[in-house]
Design an enzyme around this catalytic site. Structure first.
Site, mmCIF file in Angstrom:
data_model
loop_
_atom_site.group_PDB
_atom_site.id
_atom_site.type_symbol
_atom_site.label_atom_id
_atom_site.label_comp_id
_atom_site.label_asym_id
_atom_site.label_seq_id
_atom_site.Cartn_x
_atom_site.Cartn_y
_atom_site.Cartn_z
ATOM 1 N N HIS A 209 39.260 7.808 -1.238
ATOM 2 C CA HIS A 209 38.286 7.527 -2.271
ATOM 3 C C HIS A 209 39.110 7.362 -3.636
ATOM 4 C CE1 HIS A 209 35.069 8.824 -0.019
ATOM 5 N NE2 HIS A 209 35.444 10.027 0.221
ATOM 6 N N HIS B 37 34.410 4.987 9.904
ATOM 7 C CA HIS B 37 34.147 5.853 8.457
ATOM 8 C C HIS B 37 34.733 5.600 7.120
ATOM 9 C CE1 HIS B 37 31.738 8.793 6.517
ATOM 10 N NE2 HIS B 37 32.899 9.316 5.908
ATOM 11 N N ASP C 168 32.920 4.427 3.622
ATOM 12 C CA ASP C 168 33.216 5.155 2.454
ATOM 13 C C ASP C 168 33.713 3.993 1.357
ATOM 14 O OD1 ASP C 168 32.685 7.673 3.218
ATOM 15 O OD2 ASP C 168 34.955 8.233 3.335
ATOM 16 N N HIS D 52 28.249 7.745 0.720
ATOM 17 C CA HIS D 52 27.431 7.358 1.841
ATOM 18 C C HIS D 52 26.002 6.771 1.745
ATOM 19 C CE1 HIS D 52 29.725 10.702 4.081
ATOM 20 N NE2 HIS D 52 30.637 9.672 3.885
#
Length: 298
Positions: free
Chosen positions: A268, A241, A245, A84
């Site tokens: 991720h 979101h 990321d 973030h």
């Protein structure tokens, strides 16, 4: 194009903030300080005195990617949940900064990038007399894992396309496709929070994760219900979101991208895999500046 896009920037002065880590639950103090041109974003574990505590970012320095991005150096110094803060640094055009922590994890704050944007706004930014170098993707790079996909495609700007699907009524199938600029990041992505499912909390905490998680720093879902009393900030906060990321995960490459990122059910791990695949294929990219009179490869 704004002249600021041609030159590197650092923060104008140091700024300090603190909070708890979403996974460790540890209280951590962070200082973001100016750095010299061409130094990139560097993390320093100020609490580690007996080993090399400086972590210089690259796609290869990313280790663990379960529910967050963890970076480390050869000596074993680690910093987790950097994505973030990295997204805010990328979107606001901060090329060089030292991020000094007295603990193992970047604070989660409210679960979005907005508090980091506010921190960087307080610090201000200073232009440096060095040209900003962009990573221009020249050939498609793609990573596929079952029904999950992450790709970097040639583009003359940084674009982000993301699609997710969760079998939960508030989420379902969501998609977003937008150009990433400072303005669009602030407007479209920055305040979108991380999220998780109540049924997973016990298992995550047993695995040493989510020890600092709460409805103050995440959207919590219980089946088809959003448990947060305030509800969602946007109907599609979840996919936004995920895009946030990805902006942060890709900035470990060390420079802003001229590329289109496409993510389908990615997280991720896949974000880092496609970054590693790009870094490992030097024919698929080049470094370049954007100044019209200096637009050749550098």
């Amino acid at each position: 194009m704004s002249m600021s896009a041609y030159y590197q920037h650092t923060v104008a002065g140091p700024v300090i903030f603190a909070g708890i880590g979403v996974h460790t639950g540890a209280h951590v103090r962070v200082a973001v300080r100016p750095a010299a041109p061409d130094s990139g974003i560097v993390f320093v574990r100020a609490d580690l005195k007996d080993i090399d505590n400086v972590i210089r970012l690259s796609a290869e320095c990313v280790g663990q990617t379960r529910l967050g991005t963890v970076v480390s150096n050869a000596a074993g110094a680690k910093v987790s949940t950097i994505e973030h803060l990295m997204a805010a640094l990328c979107a606001l055009g901060v090329d060089n900064a030292v991020v000094e922590l007295d603990g193992p994890e970047v604070p989660i704050l409210d679960g979005s990038a907005e508090p980091f944007v506010q921190v960087l706004d307080r610090a201000g930014r200073r232009r440096q007399e060095a040209l900003r170098r962009y990573i221009e993707v020249l050939a498609p790079i793609e990573v596929i894992d079952g029904d999950k996909r992450a790709a970097l495609l040639p583009s003359d700007r940084f674009e982000m396309a993301f699609e997710i699907f969760f079998d939960s009524a508030p989420v379902g199938r969501q998609a977003i496709d937008l150009e990433i600029t400072e303005e669009s990041f602030r407007r479209e992505l920055a305040n979108c929070r991380t999220f998780g499912f109540l049924k997973d909390v016990e298992g995550l905490r047993a695995a040493g994760l989510a020890r600092g998680a709460s409805m103050e720093n995440a959207v919590v879902l219980d089946g088809d219900r959003v448990l947060n009393p305030e509800g969602l900030r946007r109907p599609d906060e979840f996919v936004r979101h995920k895009a946030l990321d990805a902006v942060g995960d890709l900035y470990v490459l060390g420079a802003p991208l001229l590329a289109r990122f496409e993510g389908r059910y990615a997280g991720h791990g896949l974000n880092n895999q496609v970054a590693r695949a790009l870094a490992a294929n030097p024919r698929a990219w080049r470094l370049r500046t954007l100044a019209p009179e200096l637009a050749e490869a550098v």
